[in-house]
Design a protein around this motif. Structure first.
Motif, PDB file in Angstrom:
ATOM      1  N   PRO A  30      60.122 -44.066  51.672  1.00  0.00           N
ATOM      2  CA  PRO A  30      61.538 -44.353  51.429  1.00  0.00           C
ATOM      3  C   PRO A  30      61.676 -45.617  50.581  1.00  0.00           C
ATOM      4  N   GLY A  33      66.213 -51.345  49.232  1.00  0.00           N
ATOM      5  CA  GLY A  33      66.564 -52.290  48.155  1.00  0.00           C
ATOM      6  C   GLY A  33      65.426 -52.499  47.167  1.00  0.00           C
ATOM      7  N   GLY A  34      64.221 -52.144  47.573  1.00  0.00           N
ATOM      8  CA  GLY A  34      63.060 -52.222  46.678  1.00  0.00           C
ATOM      9  C   GLY A  34      62.458 -53.605  46.525  1.00  0.00           C
ATOM     10  N   LEU A  37      59.049 -53.252  48.512  1.00  0.00           N
ATOM     11  CA  LEU A  37      58.208 -52.125  48.088  1.00  0.00           C
ATOM     12  C   LEU A  37      57.839 -52.189  46.601  1.00  0.00           C
ATOM     13  N   THR A 111      68.005 -54.727  52.041  1.00  0.00           N
ATOM     14  CA  THR A 111      68.785 -54.129  53.132  1.00  0.00           C
ATOM     15  C   THR A 111      68.255 -54.561  54.498  1.00  0.00           C
ATOM     16  N   ASP A 124      62.642 -62.309  58.038  1.00  0.00           N
ATOM     17  CA  ASP A 124      63.398 -63.056  59.046  1.00  0.00           C
ATOM     18  C   ASP A 124      64.124 -62.179  60.066  1.00  0.00           C
TER      19      ASP A 124
HETATM   20  C1  LIG Z   1      60.922 -63.475  46.021  1.00  0.00           C
HETATM   21  C2  LIG Z   1      61.271 -62.820  47.333  1.00  0.00           C
HETATM   22  C3  LIG Z   1      61.517 -63.635  48.425  1.00  0.00           C
HETATM   23  C4  LIG Z   1      61.848 -63.058  49.648  1.00  0.00           C
HETATM   24  N1  LIG Z   1      62.080 -63.882  50.711  1.00  0.00           N
HETATM   25  C5  LIG Z   1      62.399 -63.345  51.904  1.00  0.00           C
HETATM   26  C6  LIG Z   1      62.645 -64.172  53.038  1.00  0.00           C
HETATM   27  O1  LIG Z   1      62.593 -65.394  52.981  1.00  0.00           O
HETATM   28  N2  LIG Z   1      62.958 -63.558  54.206  1.00  0.00           N
HETATM   29  C7  LIG Z   1      63.037 -62.197  54.329  1.00  0.00           C
HETATM   30  O2  LIG Z   1      63.345 -61.715  55.404  1.00  0.00           O
HETATM   31  N3  LIG Z   1      62.813 -61.397  53.271  1.00  0.00           N
HETATM   32  C8  LIG Z   1      62.488 -61.923  52.071  1.00  0.00           C
HETATM   33  N4  LIG Z   1      62.256 -61.102  51.007  1.00  0.00           N
HETATM   34  C9  LIG Z   1      62.246 -59.649  51.237  1.00  0.00           C
HETATM   35  C10 LIG Z   1      63.623 -59.055  51.027  1.00  0.00           C
HETATM   36  O3  LIG Z   1      64.513 -59.508  52.020  1.00  0.00           O
HETATM   37  C11 LIG Z   1      63.479 -57.529  51.058  1.00  0.00           C
HETATM   38  O4  LIG Z   1      64.540 -57.018  50.357  1.00  0.00           O
HETATM   39  C12 LIG Z   1      63.426 -56.889  52.404  1.00  0.00           C
HETATM   40  O5  LIG Z   1      62.445 -57.392  53.241  1.00  0.00           O
HETATM   41  C13 LIG Z   1      63.098 -55.404  52.316  1.00  0.00           C
HETATM   42  O6  LIG Z   1      64.277 -54.751  52.181  1.00  0.00           O
HETATM   43  P1  LIG Z   1      64.490 -53.715  51.029  1.00  0.00           P
HETATM   44  O7  LIG Z   1      65.808 -53.079  51.294  1.00  0.00           O
HETATM   45  O8  LIG Z   1      64.292 -54.370  49.718  1.00  0.00           O
HETATM   46  O9  LIG Z   1      63.330 -52.640  51.340  1.00  0.00           O
HETATM   47  P2  LIG Z   1      62.282 -51.920  50.398  1.00  0.00           P
HETATM   48  O10 LIG Z   1      61.488 -52.892  49.627  1.00  0.00           O
HETATM   49  O11 LIG Z   1      62.937 -50.822  49.637  1.00  0.00           O
HETATM   50  O12 LIG Z   1      61.374 -51.241  51.530  1.00  0.00           O
HETATM   51  C14 LIG Z   1      60.502 -52.011  52.333  1.00  0.00           C
HETATM   52  C15 LIG Z   1      59.650 -51.077  53.189  1.00  0.00           C
HETATM   53  O13 LIG Z   1      60.435 -50.476  54.204  1.00  0.00           O
HETATM   54  C16 LIG Z   1      60.449 -49.057  54.063  1.00  0.00           C
HETATM   55  N5  LIG Z   1      61.835 -48.652  54.342  1.00  0.00           N
HETATM   56  C17 LIG Z   1      62.946 -49.093  53.703  1.00  0.00           C
HETATM   57  N6  LIG Z   1      64.041 -48.599  54.286  1.00  0.00           N
HETATM   58  C18 LIG Z   1      63.608 -47.818  55.308  1.00  0.00           C
HETATM   59  C19 LIG Z   1      64.277 -47.048  56.289  1.00  0.00           C
HETATM   60  N7  LIG Z   1      65.621 -46.975  56.364  1.00  0.00           N
HETATM   61  N8  LIG Z   1      63.530 -46.385  57.198  1.00  0.00           N
HETATM   62  C20 LIG Z   1      62.172 -46.471  57.158  1.00  0.00           C
HETATM   63  N9  LIG Z   1      61.487 -47.177  56.255  1.00  0.00           N
HETATM   64  C21 LIG Z   1      62.209 -47.855  55.343  1.00  0.00           C
HETATM   65  C22 LIG Z   1      59.977 -48.770  52.639  1.00  0.00           C
HETATM   66  O14 LIG Z   1      59.338 -47.511  52.526  1.00  0.00           O
HETATM   67  C23 LIG Z   1      59.028 -49.920  52.411  1.00  0.00           C
HETATM   68  O15 LIG Z   1      57.782 -49.628  52.994  1.00  0.00           O
HETATM   69  C24 LIG Z   1      61.941 -61.643  49.770  1.00  0.00           C
HETATM   70  C25 LIG Z   1      61.696 -60.832  48.669  1.00  0.00           C
HETATM   71  C26 LIG Z   1      61.366 -61.406  47.459  1.00  0.00           C
HETATM   72  C27 LIG Z   1      61.117 -60.493  46.287  1.00  0.00           C
END
Ligand SMILES: Cc1cc2nc3c(=O)[nH]c(=O)nc-3n(C[C@H](O)[C@H](O)[C@H](O)COP(=O)(O)OP(=O)(O)OC[C@H]3O[C@@H](n4cnc5c(N)ncnc54)[C@H](O)[C@@H]3O)c2cc1C
Length: 288
Positions: A30, A33-34, A37, A111, A124
């Motif tokens: 899945p 927000g990417g 991943l 997300t 977090d």
């Molecule tokens: C420079 C940088 C700094 C960051 N700093 C922090 C920080 O300080 N604290 C923090 O908490 N995060 C941090 N993040 C991470 C950010 O918050 C991510 O967006 C978050 O952790 C993952 O959410 P996403 O929606 O982007 O998920 P994605 O990247 O799209 O997915 C993450 C993983 O979860 C899986 N997944 C996604 N949605 C689902 C679902 N509904 N059901 C099952 N599996 C799913 C995907 O397959 C993948 O394996 C940082 C990211 C970056 C790039």
């Protein structure tokens, strides 16, 4: 760096997303927000052949008030958590924590579901969800089930979620009105993951703590629920000796990696400092 080739899917319902997951097994992932991943794919640490973009699934969005609990759709962004008046009123610690994640660009895309499902000990939200005793609602081809955040994390990047399941929503019980709260996070700079962080939810009656929950971020392979520390402060007046004992109990359950954020001993000490600060702030904020 460029990711490997993949086939992009954009389902419009949970059922459609689950069917794609079922037909491609381990080759499918899945995409929320990417922001976790896609960097992993660019580094070739993840190479899914099928990406299932959940952004077209309307049922996974939104924040609902269910009286004693709040239900947040997995695809709700960190920005939407910050903007929510419902959360500001009932669960203000979510806003406080979200504001400490990365930077606005990442929070517009990242997300809650992706943050908790990823299993990254640096994220977090998992410790916060453990502190709040949240439940993850999961849907798979075998049906729906609920998994307590406190039972979800098995090791770094390993969770109780099966490969053919999605987190659809997160249910959070609303703490008592007037509860105190604090999320304290030490990081090297804006946009960094925690060197150590602590979430505290606390209730008090006069000068006595009547209930407390504490959880820690990024000082072990998984988020850590500091149950003994919380028990130590419950029933106390949060005097210095009690706080010292609670801090020691919290430090004792940590097992951080030595990395660019510092040696393990330093990160353990910083976890204690975060617990100390979060307890003090939550106590101060709690209505008696
Ligand atoms: C420079 C940088 C700094 C960051 N700093 C922090 C920080 O300080 N604290 C923090 O908490 N995060 C941090 N993040 C991470 C950010 O918050 C991510 O967006 C978050 O952790 C993952 O959410 P996403 O929606 O982007 O998920 P994605 O990247 O799209 O997915 C993450 C993983 O979860 C899986 N997944 C996604 N949605 C689902 C679902 N509904 N059901 C099952 N599996 C799913 C995907 O397959 C993948 O394996 C940082 C990211 C970056 C790039």
């Amino acid at each position: 760096m460029i990711p490997g080739e993949f086939i992009y899917h954009r389902p419009s319902s949970v059922a459609e997303a689950l069917a794609i997951l079922a037909s491609h097994g381990d080759e499918a992932r899945p995409l929320a927000g990417g922001h976790s991943l896609i960097p992993m794919m660019k580094l070739r640490m993840a190479a899914p052949e099928h990406l299932i973009d959940l952004s077209g699934v309307a049922d996974l969005k939104g924040i609902r008030d269910e009286g004693g609990s709040v239900v947040i759709g997995a695809m709700t962004t960190q920005h939407e958590l910050i903007a929510s008046e419902l959360l500001a009123a009932k669960l203000p610690i979510i806003r406080e924590t979200s504001l400490l994640i990365a930077d606005p660009q990442i929070r517009y895309m990242g997300t809650l579901g992706g943050n908790v499902a990823n299993g990254d000990p640096g994220n977090d939200m998992p410790a916060l969800m453990q502190c709040l005793n949240a439940t993850y609602l999961a849907a798979g081809n075998g049906g729906e089930r609920e998994i307590a955040a406190r039972d979800f994390y098995e090791a770094a990047y390993f969770t109780a979620l099966a490969p053919d399941e999605l987190v659809t929503a997160i249910r959070i019980p609303v703490p008592a009105a007037g509860h105190g709260f604090a999320y304290e996070k030490l990081k090297r700079k804006v946009g960094d993951y925690a060197t150590a962080a602590a979430a505290v939810i606390l209730t008090r009656d006069g000068s006595t703590v009547t209930g407390c929950s504490i959880a820690l971020t990024n000082v072990g392979d998984t988020p850590l629920l500091a149950s003994e520390a919380a028990e130590i402060v419950t029933g106390s007046g949060l005097d210095a000796a009690t706080v010292d004992r609670a801090v020691a109990a919290a430090e004792a359950i940590t097992n951080p990696a030595a990395d660019g954020r510092g040696p393990a001993e330093y990160r353990t000490k910083m976890a204690g400092v975060m617990v100390h600060r979060a307890l003090a702030r939550a106590f101060e904020r709690a209505g008696s």
